[in-house]
Structure formats: structure tokens, C-alpha cells
Design a protein around this motif. Structure first.
Motif, PDB file in Angstrom:
ATOM      1  N   LEU A  67     -60.897  50.550  52.474  1.00  0.00           N
ATOM      2  CA  LEU A  67     -61.927  49.552  52.168  1.00  0.00           C
ATOM      3  C   LEU A  67     -63.053  50.165  51.335  1.00  0.00           C
ATOM      4  N   ARG A  98     -64.130  49.075  47.610  1.00  0.00           N
ATOM      5  CA  ARG A  98     -65.538  48.789  47.297  1.00  0.00           C
ATOM      6  C   ARG A  98     -65.963  49.563  46.049  1.00  0.00           C
ATOM      7  N   TYR A 101     -64.487  47.894  43.062  1.00  0.00           N
ATOM      8  CA  TYR A 101     -65.191  46.646  42.747  1.00  0.00           C
ATOM      9  C   TYR A 101     -66.528  46.930  42.067  1.00  0.00           C
ATOM     10  N   VAL A 152     -59.940  41.202  50.038  1.00  0.00           N
ATOM     11  CA  VAL A 152     -61.253  41.314  49.394  1.00  0.00           C
ATOM     12  C   VAL A 152     -61.483  39.992  48.689  1.00  0.00           C
ATOM     13  N   PHE A 160     -65.060  42.703  52.271  1.00  0.00           N
ATOM     14  CA  PHE A 160     -63.909  43.596  52.330  1.00  0.00           C
ATOM     15  C   PHE A 160     -63.483  43.615  53.793  1.00  0.00           C
TER      16      PHE A 160
END
Length: 107
Positions: free
Chosen positions: A52, A56, A59, A79, A92
Motif C-alpha cells: 500500500l 501511494r 500515485y 485504490v 488505499f
């Protein structure tokens, strides 16, 4: 010649009882340690938390298209962007398929 001293010995029955008691104590300790180890392994979420955090990072650097769905072993990873109190937030989350345990990060 040297004279040998007599040493008091235990009987066969006393030896067998002591052996059985020792075996029972070690068996109980082994079962306890096995349960602790199994519980630790079952509650370990380190791998999915790292996944996760990696998503992140992707992203935040514009390399992840939303919505994103994936499976990591027994975990379902999602997500997605949601609107919350007039703010766009990215969630997430991961859910274990068998135990339904959830791990989530909000951005």
C-alpha cells in the motif's frame, strides 16, 4: 582396592513417572509456542502495508491510474478516489479474502 560406596537408586516406576511428566511439560510448551507462532503469522500485515505504501508512492508521482484493483496472495488491494465532505480523497485499502481483516491508508 578401593571400597565403592552404595548410591541409592530410583526404582523403574519412579523413572517412568518422571519421564512421563517431563514429556507432558515439553508437549504443553511446544503446543503453546506453536499457537503463538501461528497467531503471529496470521496477524502479520507487514507485506500488504508495504504494498500500500508503494502504491501511494506511485500515485503521488503520477504513475498509478485510478481505480486500481489487484490481488496480493490472499489480499484484495483496491485504490480508488472518493469524495468526502466536498473533498476528493484517495483510499488505499486491502482486505484479506478469508479473515476479512482490513488494512487501509487515506490520502
Amino acid at each position: 582396592m578401593a571400597q565403592l560406596r552404595k548410591i541409592k537408586a530410583s526404582t523403574l516406576m519412579e523413572t517412568l513417572v518422571a519421564t512421563v511428566l517431563i514429556v507432558i511439560v515439553f508437549m504443553m510448551a511446544s503446543m503453546t509456542l506453536n499457537a503463538l507462532f501461528a497467531n503471529t503469522v496470521a496477524n502479520n500485515t507487514h507485506e500488504v502495508e508495504q504494498e500500500l505504501l508503494f502504491l501511494r508512492y506511485l500515485y503521488e508521482n503520477g504513475q498509478l491510474q485510478l481505480p486500481y484493483y489487484d490481488e496480493l496472495r490472499d489480499w484484495e488491494v483496491i485504490v480508488e478516489a472518493r469524495e468526502w465532505n466536498s473533498n476528493n480523497q484517495v483510499f488505499f485499502s486491502a482486505e484479506h479474502l478469508e479473515t476479512k481483516k482490513k488494512v487501509s491508508i487515506k490520502l
